[in-house]
Design a protein around this motif. Structure first.
Motif, PDB file in Angstrom:
ATOM      1  N   LYS A 458      33.542  50.592  49.039  1.00 19.62           N
ATOM      2  CA  LYS A 458      34.248  49.484  49.686  1.00 19.62           C
ATOM      3  C   LYS A 458      34.119  48.173  48.899  1.00 19.62           C
ATOM      4  N   ALA A 459      33.063  48.078  48.096  1.00 14.33           N
ATOM      5  CA  ALA A 459      32.898  46.888  47.251  1.00 14.33           C
ATOM      6  C   ALA A 459      33.730  47.099  45.991  1.00 14.33           C
ATOM      7  N   ILE A 460      35.035  47.025  46.150  1.00 13.51           N
ATOM      8  CA  ILE A 460      35.996  47.448  45.124  1.00 13.51           C
ATOM      9  C   ILE A 460      35.748  46.726  43.800  1.00 13.51           C
ATOM     10  N   GLN A 461      35.500  47.499  42.751  1.00 14.32           N
ATOM     11  CA  GLN A 461      35.104  46.947  41.471  1.00 14.32           C
ATOM     12  C   GLN A 461      36.158  46.011  40.893  1.00 14.32           C
ATOM     13  N   GLU A 462      37.423  46.391  41.011  1.00 11.89           N
ATOM     14  CA  GLU A 462      38.492  45.550  40.453  1.00 11.89           C
ATOM     15  C   GLU A 462      38.541  44.186  41.133  1.00 11.89           C
ATOM     16  N   VAL A 463      38.329  44.171  42.442  1.00 12.28           N
ATOM     17  CA  VAL A 463      38.332  42.903  43.185  1.00 12.28           C
ATOM     18  C   VAL A 463      37.127  42.061  42.793  1.00 12.28           C
ATOM     19  N   TYR A 464      35.970  42.718  42.663  1.00  8.04           N
ATOM     20  CA  TYR A 464      34.755  42.019  42.233  1.00  8.04           C
ATOM     21  C   TYR A 464      34.961  41.380  40.856  1.00  8.04           C
ATOM     22  N   ASP A 465      35.477  42.147  39.910  1.00  6.64           N
ATOM     23  CA  ASP A 465      35.708  41.639  38.553  1.00  6.64           C
ATOM     24  C   ASP A 465      36.687  40.470  38.556  1.00  6.64           C
ATOM     25  N   GLU A 466      37.731  40.582  39.352  1.00  3.61           N
ATOM     26  CA  GLU A 466      38.738  39.525  39.417  1.00  3.61           C
ATOM     27  C   GLU A 466      38.135  38.225  39.957  1.00  3.61           C
ATOM     28  N   ARG A 467      37.356  38.342  41.021  1.00  4.31           N
ATOM     29  CA  ARG A 467      36.726  37.147  41.595  1.00  4.31           C
ATOM     30  C   ARG A 467      35.742  36.518  40.613  1.00  4.31           C
ATOM     31  N   LYS A 468      34.967  37.345  39.971  1.00  5.18           N
ATOM     32  CA  LYS A 468      33.973  36.844  39.020  1.00  5.18           C
ATOM     33  C   LYS A 468      34.637  36.132  37.852  1.00  5.18           C
ATOM     34  N   GLN A 469      35.676  36.718  37.303  1.00  5.88           N
ATOM     35  CA  GLN A 469      36.379  36.084  36.188  1.00  5.88           C
ATOM     36  C   GLN A 469      37.034  34.777  36.609  1.00  5.88           C
ATOM     37  N   ASP A 470      37.506  34.720  37.837  1.00  6.75           N
ATOM     38  CA  ASP A 470      38.090  33.488  38.329  1.00  6.75           C
ATOM     39  C   ASP A 470      37.035  32.385  38.411  1.00  6.75           C
ATOM     40  N   LEU A 471      35.833  32.735  38.851  1.00  8.11           N
ATOM     41  CA  LEU A 471      34.750  31.758  38.939  1.00  8.11           C
ATOM     42  C   LEU A 471      34.328  31.250  37.566  1.00  8.11           C
ATOM     43  N   LEU A 472      34.474  32.094  36.545  1.00  5.71           N
ATOM     44  CA  LEU A 472      33.996  31.759  35.199  1.00  5.71           C
ATOM     45  C   LEU A 472      35.123  31.377  34.246  1.00  5.71           C
ATOM     46  N   GLN A 473      36.310  31.103  34.777  1.00  4.02           N
ATOM     47  CA  GLN A 473      37.489  30.922  33.936  1.00  4.02           C
ATOM     48  C   GLN A 473      37.378  29.744  32.969  1.00  4.02           C
ATOM     49  N   HIS A 474      36.578  28.727  33.303  1.00  2.14           N
ATOM     50  CA  HIS A 474      36.514  27.538  32.449  1.00  2.14           C
ATOM     51  C   HIS A 474      35.564  27.695  31.268  1.00  2.14           C
ATOM     52  N   LEU A 475      34.774  28.767  31.255  1.00  2.00           N
ATOM     53  CA  LEU A 475      33.839  28.987  30.157  1.00  2.00           C
ATOM     54  C   LEU A 475      34.567  29.674  29.008  1.00  2.00           C
ATOM     55  N   GLN A 476      35.012  28.870  28.051  1.00  2.00           N
ATOM     56  CA  GLN A 476      35.841  29.384  26.965  1.00  2.00           C
ATOM     57  C   GLN A 476      35.178  29.272  25.596  1.00  2.00           C
ATOM     58  N   HIS A 477      34.273  28.311  25.426  1.00  2.00           N
ATOM     59  CA  HIS A 477      33.710  28.022  24.105  1.00  2.00           C
ATOM     60  C   HIS A 477      32.188  27.932  24.185  1.00  2.00           C
ATOM     61  N   GLU A 478      31.539  27.978  23.017  1.00  2.00           N
ATOM     62  CA  GLU A 478      30.071  27.979  22.987  1.00  2.00           C
ATOM     63  C   GLU A 478      29.507  26.841  22.164  1.00  2.00           C
ATOM     64  N   GLY A 479      30.308  25.828  21.835  1.00  2.00           N
ATOM     65  CA  GLY A 479      29.806  24.707  21.069  1.00  2.00           C
ATOM     66  C   GLY A 479      29.098  23.692  21.942  1.00  2.00           C
ATOM     67  N   VAL A 480      28.216  22.895  21.336  1.00  2.00           N
ATOM     68  CA  VAL A 480      27.515  21.844  22.071  1.00  2.00           C
ATOM     69  C   VAL A 480      28.508  20.857  22.661  1.00  2.00           C
ATOM     70  N   GLU A 481      29.588  20.566  21.928  1.00  2.62           N
ATOM     71  CA  GLU A 481      30.571  19.591  22.398  1.00  2.62           C
ATOM     72  C   GLU A 481      31.407  20.120  23.561  1.00  2.62           C
ATOM     73  N   ASP A 482      31.311  21.426  23.828  1.00  6.33           N
ATOM     74  CA  ASP A 482      32.075  22.033  24.925  1.00  6.33           C
ATOM     75  C   ASP A 482      31.232  22.180  26.196  1.00  6.33           C
ATOM     76  N   PHE A 483      30.118  21.485  26.268  1.00  4.53           N
ATOM     77  CA  PHE A 483      29.169  21.672  27.353  1.00  4.53           C
ATOM     78  C   PHE A 483      29.755  21.316  28.716  1.00  4.53           C
ATOM     79  N   ASN A 484      30.745  20.451  28.746  1.00  2.00           N
ATOM     80  CA  ASN A 484      31.366  20.078  30.021  1.00  2.00           C
ATOM     81  C   ASN A 484      32.005  21.273  30.724  1.00  2.00           C
ATOM     82  N   GLU A 485      32.376  22.311  29.960  1.00  2.00           N
ATOM     83  CA  GLU A 485      32.918  23.520  30.591  1.00  2.00           C
ATOM     84  C   GLU A 485      31.901  24.149  31.541  1.00  2.00           C
TER      85      GLU A 485
END
Length: 636
Positions: A458-485
């Motif tokens: 019932k804890a549908i994996q596709e729904v879980y993945d979709e929600r998680k990716q939505d929560l993390l959508q702003h994390l795009q880069h790994e530079g120090v100057e991108d810390f605001n993400e």
């Protein structure tokens, strides 16, 4: 501050549920102990409980209807610039019969429509009903400081400040197992979802217009203004400090408007000290409050709070609390929480709010600064990782050593090893996976193993993945100057779903309004215009907050590490709450009868709790206990 609830019936079957309005409204009486009333219409019925802050006159009670009897509002919150908006409306010929901000909100909507939301500076959740058009407007403040839950099915829409009001209407209770899976990782439920299907939280900065079941519109009226790298780098650091001091002081001054006694929390940390210092400039002998821990001297910061209070001339009160004081309130808190929420620091916030309410009705708080300006340990860890120094390489290379050593939050050495192990593991991951790993207490696979096969499906994996990716959508880069993400992700996940939920629940359970100057939208907008280097570097977190007010705060505040109080959960769960764990909520018999979790997996967690290497197991066990208590109350 208040509690609001109501029902919009789409048909005759939906109207039947209106008989529960009075009882549903009564569920919110602790949010508004001063007055309770309901308003009945053909299809829309509204309930309100009032905590009188501005214009305590009975004429300002709610539900409030305009003189034409066309529009009715139920409102929870405060609008700090209501006098300015009121004057502008009066200049247009609008007449007022009260001095309340509620009437200003109502008249602003009548004359300006949803555009009025852009003008409000404050925190709020409200519903306005137009009897002529059968239209309802729901709105929630920009940062999600005040809650607004909505249930909808084919027959009705039901809303409320807290889940308990919705449940009292007789809504369908079906667990959302994707939410449960995320809760068992985070110990809170990410908004806009809740633990129940068909119940959601209106997102921060959104409004919803409802004209029947099929005609509905939901839109954002505010989003944090960050579209990539901050563009304010041309402003010098000194110029930024000067502007920040002015904006924050204006925010504090606005939040001093009140017709009832007002004070300020003062923990002894930088954030609450800044707020109290600014407030003391604009009020006669500010009353400040802190909580001290008799049995946990390492976490007691009351001596620093007293230094600040003395410097600003505040009337300071220390509430000295023992572990037993906190234990005595656990069942009361668990019974008040109407959906699982397992941030254990809520226990201390509850007691602080309860004791503060004996002196004042409104308190200022330093909440929000850590998320906005980079104040957490995880921020320092992420910053070091992005710098990729030789020290980072050394910690990563010793990953096997850290994993082999015993880890626990209950000792200084054990906690340091725990942190080094988490850092080394996180360094191997992508920025999104690392953020999620450091934000959680349990890995996804561990939670999956906990569920029995039926629930896991019932804890549908596709729904879980979709929600998680939505929560993390702003994390795009790994530079120090991108810390605001990373900070933007915190502002949209941790802040509304954990920190603000905790403060709202625990303060309103005691009829106390808490105001958060760091979360004025002008302060937030300014914060996200700044480059990351103004917030964090190799030596400082919340750099601009610390430096801007260094000259007005006691120097002792800068000569110690940051502490965050954690209740001694591990000790409690092994001793004082042992029977709750072993003989009641996590007993083999209870778990087997409940049929959600595998008995053998729960046994493993309990064994880990009692071992010499508990790691973060106490947090996982507490999360399970909170869920079990909730399930037992509403489903058993």
């Amino acid at each position: 501050m208040c509690g609001i609830t109501g029902i919009y019936a789409f048909n005759e079957l939906g109207r039947f549920f209106s008989i529960n309005l009075q009882q549903a409204t009564l569920q919110l009486n602790r949010r508004g102990p001063d007055f309770l009333n309901t308003s009945l219409h053909e299809r829309i019925n509204l309930g309100h409980t009032r905590l009188s802050i501005i214009d305590p006159n009975p004429a300002a009670n709610q539900p409030m209807t305009d003189p034409t009897e066309r529009y009715t509002i139920v409102f929870n919150g405060e609008i700090y610039n209501y006098r300015e908006i009121r004057q502008n409306l009066q200049n247009q010929g609008v007449e007022f019969s009260t001095e309340s901000d509620t009437e200003v909100v109502l008249q602003a909507y009548i004359h300006q429509g949803v555009k009025c939301l852009q003008r409000f500076n404050g925190f709020f959740a409200f519903a306005i009903y137009d009897e002529q058009t059968q239209r309802m407007l729901f709105a929630r403040d920009r940062l999600g400081i005040k809650p607004l839950l909505i249930y909808q099915d084919e027959d009705k829409l039901i809303f409320g400040s807290e889940m308990k009001a919705l449940i009292r209407f007789g809504i369908e209770k079906e667990i959302d197992y994707v939410s449960l899976k995320q809760y068992l990782q985070l110990n809170y439920i990410p908004q806009p979802y809740t633990m129940l299907k068909k119940v959601r939280k209106l997102p921060a900065g959104h409004y919803l217009i409802v004209e029947g079941r099929k005609n509905q519109t939901e839109e954002a009226f505010y989003q944090i203004p960050y579209q990539g790298k901050a563009n304010n780098g041309a402003k010098t650091y000194e110029e930024a400090q000067s502007e920040f001091a002015q904006i924050l002081e204006r925010s504090v001054q606005q939040r001093l408007v009140s017709d009832v006694p007002l004070g300020s929390f003062l923990s002894g940390g930088i954030d609450s000290s800044v707020i109290a210092t600014l407030a003391a400039r604009h009020t006669d002998q500010l009353h400040t409050f802190s909580i001290g821990y008799k049995d946990e001297p390492f976490f007691d910061e009351t001596n620093y709070a007293q230094l600040v209070a003395k410097k600003i001339g505040a009337k300071h009160t220390v509430f000295s609390v023992s572990n037993q004081d906190m234990l005595d309130h656990i069942y009361e808190i668990l019974n008040y929480i109407d959906e699982p929420f397992a941030d254990s620091s809520a226990i201390a916030v509850y007691i602080l709010s309860q004791r503060t309410k004996a002196h004042v009705t409104v308190a200022l708080s330093g909440d929000g600064a850590d998320e906005l300006f980079s104040g957490y340990n995880k921020h320092a860890a992420e910053y070091r990782l992005r710098q990729n120094s030789w020290k980072v390489g050394l910690v990563k290379s010793l990953s096997g050593v850290w994993n082999a050593l015993p880890k626990s939050r209950s000792s200084k050495i054990g906690n340091k090893i725990r942190q080094l192990a988490r850092f080394a593991e996180g360094a191997k991951l992508s920025v999104k996976d690392r953020y999620w790993s450091w934000a959680t207490f349990a890995q996804e696979g561990d939670v999956d193993d906990l569920f029995n096969e039926k629930i896991r499906a019932k804890a549908i994996q596709e729904v879980y993945d979709e929600r998680k990716q939505d929560l993390l959508q702003h994390l795009q880069h790994e530079g120090v100057e991108d810390f605001n993400e990373l900070l933007l992700t915190d502002m949209q996940l941790v802040l509304p779903s954990d920190m603000l939920t905790k403060v709202d629940l625990m303060s309103m359970a005691n009829g106390l309004e808490v105001r958060v100057p760091f979360l004025d939208h002008e302060v937030v907008n300014f914060g996200f215009s700044l480059p990351a280097k103004y917030k964090i570097d190799a030596n400082y977190r919340k750099k601009i907050v610390q430096d801007t007010f260094r000259d007005v705060l006691p120097k002792e505040l800068y000569q110690r590490p940051k502490k965050g109080f954690e209740v001694p959960l591990l000790k409690w769960l092994r001793h004082d709450l042992h029977d709750m764990v072993m003989k009641d909520l996590l007993s083999d018999e209870f778990v087997e009868k409940q049929a959600i979790f595998k008995v053998e997996e729960v046994q493993k967690i309990k064994q880990k709790l009692l071992s010499n290497n508990p790691e973060d197991t106490h947090a996982r066990v507490w999360g399970l206990l909170v869920f079990q208590h909730w399930w037992k109350k509403w489903f058993a």
